[in-house]
Structure formats: structure tokens, C-alpha cells
Design a protein around this motif. Structure first.
Motif, PDB file in Angstrom:
ATOM      1  N   LEU A  19      58.612  36.639  36.130  1.00 50.05           N
ATOM      2  CA  LEU A  19      57.873  37.886  36.009  1.00 50.05           C
ATOM      3  C   LEU A  19      58.403  38.907  37.002  1.00 50.05           C
ATOM      4  N   HIS A  20      58.558  40.156  36.538  1.00 53.73           N
ATOM      5  CA  HIS A  20      58.808  41.279  37.419  1.00 53.73           C
ATOM      6  C   HIS A  20      57.498  42.066  37.488  1.00 53.73           C
ATOM      7  N   ALA A  21      56.880  42.091  38.654  1.00 53.27           N
ATOM      8  CA  ALA A  21      55.569  42.715  38.782  1.00 53.27           C
ATOM      9  C   ALA A  21      55.668  44.040  39.542  1.00 53.27           C
ATOM     10  N   ALA A  22      54.811  44.971  39.167  1.00 51.05           N
ATOM     11  CA  ALA A  22      54.677  46.240  39.872  1.00 51.05           C
ATOM     12  C   ALA A  22      53.229  46.375  40.314  1.00 51.05           C
ATOM     13  N   ARG A  23      53.011  46.933  41.514  1.00 56.14           N
ATOM     14  CA  ARG A  23      51.662  47.067  42.055  1.00 56.14           C
ATOM     15  C   ARG A  23      51.379  48.524  42.393  1.00 56.14           C
ATOM     16  N   ASP A  54      47.662  57.158  24.493  1.00 54.13           N
ATOM     17  CA  ASP A  54      48.158  56.429  25.665  1.00 54.13           C
ATOM     18  C   ASP A  54      47.300  56.683  26.903  1.00 54.13           C
ATOM     19  N   ARG A  55      46.073  57.165  26.699  1.00 54.94           N
ATOM     20  CA  ARG A  55      45.173  57.451  27.814  1.00 54.94           C
ATOM     21  C   ARG A  55      43.890  56.626  27.680  1.00 54.94           C
ATOM     22  N   ARG A  56      43.337  56.261  28.826  1.00 54.01           N
ATOM     23  CA  ARG A  56      42.075  55.530  28.830  1.00 54.01           C
ATOM     24  C   ARG A  56      41.256  55.967  30.035  1.00 54.01           C
ATOM     25  N   THR A  57      40.026  56.354  29.798  1.00 59.14           N
ATOM     26  CA  THR A  57      39.122  56.766  30.871  1.00 59.14           C
ATOM     27  C   THR A  57      38.240  55.587  31.243  1.00 59.14           C
ATOM     28  N   VAL A  58      38.240  55.235  32.538  1.00 55.68           N
ATOM     29  CA  VAL A  58      37.522  54.057  33.006  1.00 55.68           C
ATOM     30  C   VAL A  58      36.585  54.451  34.149  1.00 55.68           C
ATOM     31  N   PRO A  59      35.271  54.199  33.997  1.00 62.11           N
ATOM     32  CA  PRO A  59      34.339  54.478  35.100  1.00 62.11           C
ATOM     33  C   PRO A  59      34.433  53.389  36.172  1.00 62.11           C
ATOM     34  N   CYS A  63      33.455  52.289  40.457  1.00 55.15           N
ATOM     35  CA  CYS A  63      32.705  52.564  41.682  1.00 55.15           C
ATOM     36  C   CYS A  63      33.686  52.972  42.785  1.00 55.15           C
ATOM     37  N   PRO A  64      33.216  53.677  43.815  1.00 55.60           N
ATOM     38  CA  PRO A  64      34.095  53.999  44.939  1.00 55.60           C
ATOM     39  C   PRO A  64      34.685  52.717  45.537  1.00 55.60           C
ATOM     40  N   GLY A  65      35.927  52.800  45.966  1.00 57.03           N
ATOM     41  CA  GLY A  65      36.570  51.631  46.554  1.00 57.03           C
ATOM     42  C   GLY A  65      38.075  51.704  46.431  1.00 57.03           C
ATOM     43  N   VAL A  66      38.721  50.624  46.795  1.00 60.87           N
ATOM     44  CA  VAL A  66      40.180  50.520  46.706  1.00 60.87           C
ATOM     45  C   VAL A  66      40.517  49.534  45.600  1.00 60.87           C
ATOM     46  N   TYR A  67      41.385  49.943  44.703  1.00 59.35           N
ATOM     47  CA  TYR A  67      41.735  49.128  43.546  1.00 59.35           C
ATOM     48  C   TYR A  67      43.234  48.846  43.550  1.00 59.35           C
ATOM     49  N   ARG A  68      43.599  47.677  43.067  1.00 63.53           N
ATOM     50  CA  ARG A  68      44.989  47.282  42.941  1.00 63.53           C
ATOM     51  C   ARG A  68      45.270  47.014  41.463  1.00 63.53           C
ATOM     52  N   ILE A  69      46.223  47.738  40.926  1.00 64.38           N
ATOM     53  CA  ILE A  69      46.583  47.605  39.512  1.00 64.38           C
ATOM     54  C   ILE A  69      47.943  46.922  39.424  1.00 64.38           C
ATOM     55  N   LEU A  70      47.991  45.809  38.709  1.00 65.11           N
ATOM     56  CA  LEU A  70      49.223  45.047  38.564  1.00 65.11           C
ATOM     57  C   LEU A  70      49.712  45.101  37.120  1.00 65.11           C
ATOM     58  N   THR A  71      50.993  45.364  36.941  1.00 67.74           N
ATOM     59  CA  THR A  71      51.628  45.276  35.620  1.00 67.74           C
ATOM     60  C   THR A  71      52.833  44.347  35.751  1.00 67.74           C
ATOM     61  N   ASP A  72      53.227  43.751  34.647  1.00 62.73           N
ATOM     62  CA  ASP A  72      54.356  42.825  34.750  1.00 62.73           C
ATOM     63  C   ASP A  72      55.244  42.888  33.521  1.00 62.73           C
ATOM     64  N   THR A  94      33.464  58.684  46.402  1.00 63.78           N
ATOM     65  CA  THR A  94      32.308  58.981  45.562  1.00 63.78           C
ATOM     66  C   THR A  94      32.516  60.291  44.812  1.00 63.78           C
ATOM     67  N   GLY A  95      32.335  60.257  43.503  1.00 67.05           N
ATOM     68  CA  GLY A  95      32.459  61.451  42.679  1.00 67.05           C
ATOM     69  C   GLY A  95      33.888  61.884  42.394  1.00 67.05           C
ATOM     70  N   GLU A  96      34.856  61.143  42.863  1.00 64.86           N
ATOM     71  CA  GLU A  96      36.251  61.531  42.702  1.00 64.86           C
ATOM     72  C   GLU A  96      36.803  61.035  41.367  1.00 64.86           C
ATOM     73  N   THR A  97      37.654  61.850  40.788  1.00 66.48           N
ATOM     74  CA  THR A  97      38.365  61.483  39.560  1.00 66.48           C
ATOM     75  C   THR A  97      39.861  61.521  39.825  1.00 66.48           C
ATOM     76  N   LYS A  98      40.552  60.497  39.398  1.00 69.15           N
ATOM     77  CA  LYS A  98      41.997  60.456  39.580  1.00 69.15           C
ATOM     78  C   LYS A  98      42.682  60.040  38.289  1.00 69.15           C
ATOM     79  N   SER A  99      43.892  60.540  38.137  1.00 71.35           N
ATOM     80  CA  SER A  99      44.724  60.164  36.991  1.00 71.35           C
ATOM     81  C   SER A  99      45.944  59.409  37.511  1.00 71.35           C
ATOM     82  N   VAL A 100      46.212  58.236  36.950  1.00 70.70           N
ATOM     83  CA  VAL A 100      47.362  57.445  37.369  1.00 70.70           C
ATOM     84  C   VAL A 100      48.197  57.088  36.143  1.00 70.70           C
ATOM     85  N   SER A 101      49.473  56.937  36.356  1.00 76.51           N
ATOM     86  CA  SER A 101      50.391  56.520  35.292  1.00 76.51           C
ATOM     87  C   SER A 101      50.803  55.075  35.543  1.00 76.51           C
ATOM     88  N   LEU A 102      50.571  54.241  34.554  1.00 78.39           N
ATOM     89  CA  LEU A 102      50.968  52.847  34.673  1.00 78.39           C
ATOM     90  C   LEU A 102      52.462  52.710  34.382  1.00 78.39           C
TER      91      LEU A 102
END
Length: 212
Positions: free
Chosen positions: A35-39, A11-16, A18-27, A46-54
Motif C-alpha cells: 500500500l502507498h498511503a497518504a495522510r 466529486d464533492r461530499r459535505t460532512v458534518p 464536531c470540532p477537533g483534529v481529524y486524520r484522513i488516510l487514502t491509499d 467550532t462553527g468552522e467550515t473547511k474544504s479539503v481535496s483528497l
């Protein structure tokens, strides 16, 4: 936009990225098409690693209930008796159109076997709809009928498509699974196989039985 690479590891996926702001949408798509959407917004330096739960936006059980009329059809029992759709759904019923020998149907039959205790406890009508008597030669189907001697088998060659259309699910995908709470009244529909589809259908059967 660009294609995101990377492989799932459980249930994990590592994705490379670029630095920036990202918006992840699930529905969550409801049976009525809404549709019931979550954002989720993610900022990467730069160089930062983060873990998020969808996550998906929660959907209440009541929102998953449908209110459709099953297309009428005629089916034949193995002893030659004929019955219309209304007679097959006189009481809370689980109707399943099968496509023997094909993987989606095989998976669903396996789930029926795994949930036999719950199905018997609910004591709802279990009716298996086949395209022809030759389906009874299928080994997996025979195993299910051995475990569920109370299950009714009906032959109906051309009712799956109109039944699916009346439930607003994909007419070309089998197995087709419908839950009816009274004659020809659909409260749940599923076309094609999804993991847990039998448990979901049984939740609706349980809800119907609780209201009875």
C-alpha cells in the motif's frame, strides 16, 4: 469511531463534524499487495467550515507491472483448432475472459468500442475467451466482433479461474483482463470491471510495444 453521514454530489461530499483534529488516510494498493498511503490532518474549530481535496499517493507505472506466469490451458478456435496458452501469447497480447450478458462485461465491451482507434493503432493481439459458443449470440459481443474483425475468439470453459489465480486477482470476478508480453508472461491483470480498465491495459500494451 463513528459512521460519517452525507451524500456525494459529483466529486464533492459535505460532512458534518464536531470540532477537533481529524486524520484522513487514502491509499493506493499495488498489484503485489503493498500500500502507498497518504495522510491529511484537518483541524476544525467550532462553527468552522473547511474544504479539503483528497489525493492518493502517486504510484509509478513500473510499480504497477507484475511478473507472473499464466496458468496453462487449452482453448478451441471457432474452426476447431486447439491451442495452448503459450500459443495464444506468442506476441504482445490482450487476453479477455468474458461473461456475456452480465453488466461488468457489457461495460468492458463498451470501452473496447470506445477505444477502437487506439487498439488498432497498437496492433497487439486481441483475444476474446468465451465459455461456450452460445456467447456469440450476445448482441454487444457481436457489435465488438463487427468492429474488430481481427479479434480472435477462443472457447475455453474452465480456464478463467486458474488464469486469475495465476495472476493473483479475484478468481470469481469476470471479465478477466490480462496483458502478456511474451508466452504465458503476465505484466498486467485486472478482474471485474473498473472504469478505465481498457485504457490502463492499453498503457501496458504500449509500454510492451515500445520496448520491443
Amino acid at each position: 469511531s463513528r459512521t460519517i453521514s452525507g451524500q456525494w454530489d459529483g466529486d464533492r461530499r459535505t460532512v458534518p463534524l464536531c470540532p477537533g483534529v481529524y486524520r484522513i488516510l487514502t491509499d493506493n494498493r499495488l498489484p503485489n499487495g503493498n500500500l502507498h498511503a497518504a495522510r491529511l490532518e484537518l483541524r476544525l474549530e467550532t462553527g468552522e467550515t473547511k474544504s479539503v481535496s483528497l489525493r492518493k499517493q502517486p504510484v509509478s507505472f513500473a510499480e504497477l507491472t507484475v511478473d507472473f506466469t499464466l496458468a496453462d490451458f487449452q482453448a478451441e478456435a471457432l474452426d476447431g483448432r486447439l491451442a495452448p496458452a503459450a500459443a495464444l501469447t506468442e506476441r504482445p497480447t490482450l487476453l479477455i475472459w468474458l461473461e456475456e450478458g452480465w453488466e461488468p462485461t457489457e461495460h468492458l465491451l463498451n470501452e473496447l468500442l470506445e477505444r477502437r482507434s487506439r487498439i488498432r493503432r497498437l496492433n497487439a493481439g486481441l483475444r476474446l475467451l468465451l465459455r461456450g459458443r452460445q456467447a456469440l449470440r450476445n448482441e454487444k459481443l457481436r457489435s465488438v466482433l463487427d468492429v474488430f474483425p481481427e479479434a480472435e475468439v477462443w472457447i475455453t470453459a474452465d480456464s478463467a479461474e486458474p488464469a486469475a489465480r495465476s495472476a493473483y486477482v479475484e478468481p470469481e470476478r469476470l471479465p478477466l483482463l490480462l496483458v502478456c508480453d511474451r508466452p504465458r508472461h503476465i505484466v498486467h491483470a485486472s478482474a471485474g470491471y473498473r472504469v478505465g480498465s481498457v485504457d490502463t491495459a492499453l498503457d501496458f500494451v504500449q509500454s510492451v510495444m515500445d520496448k520491443a
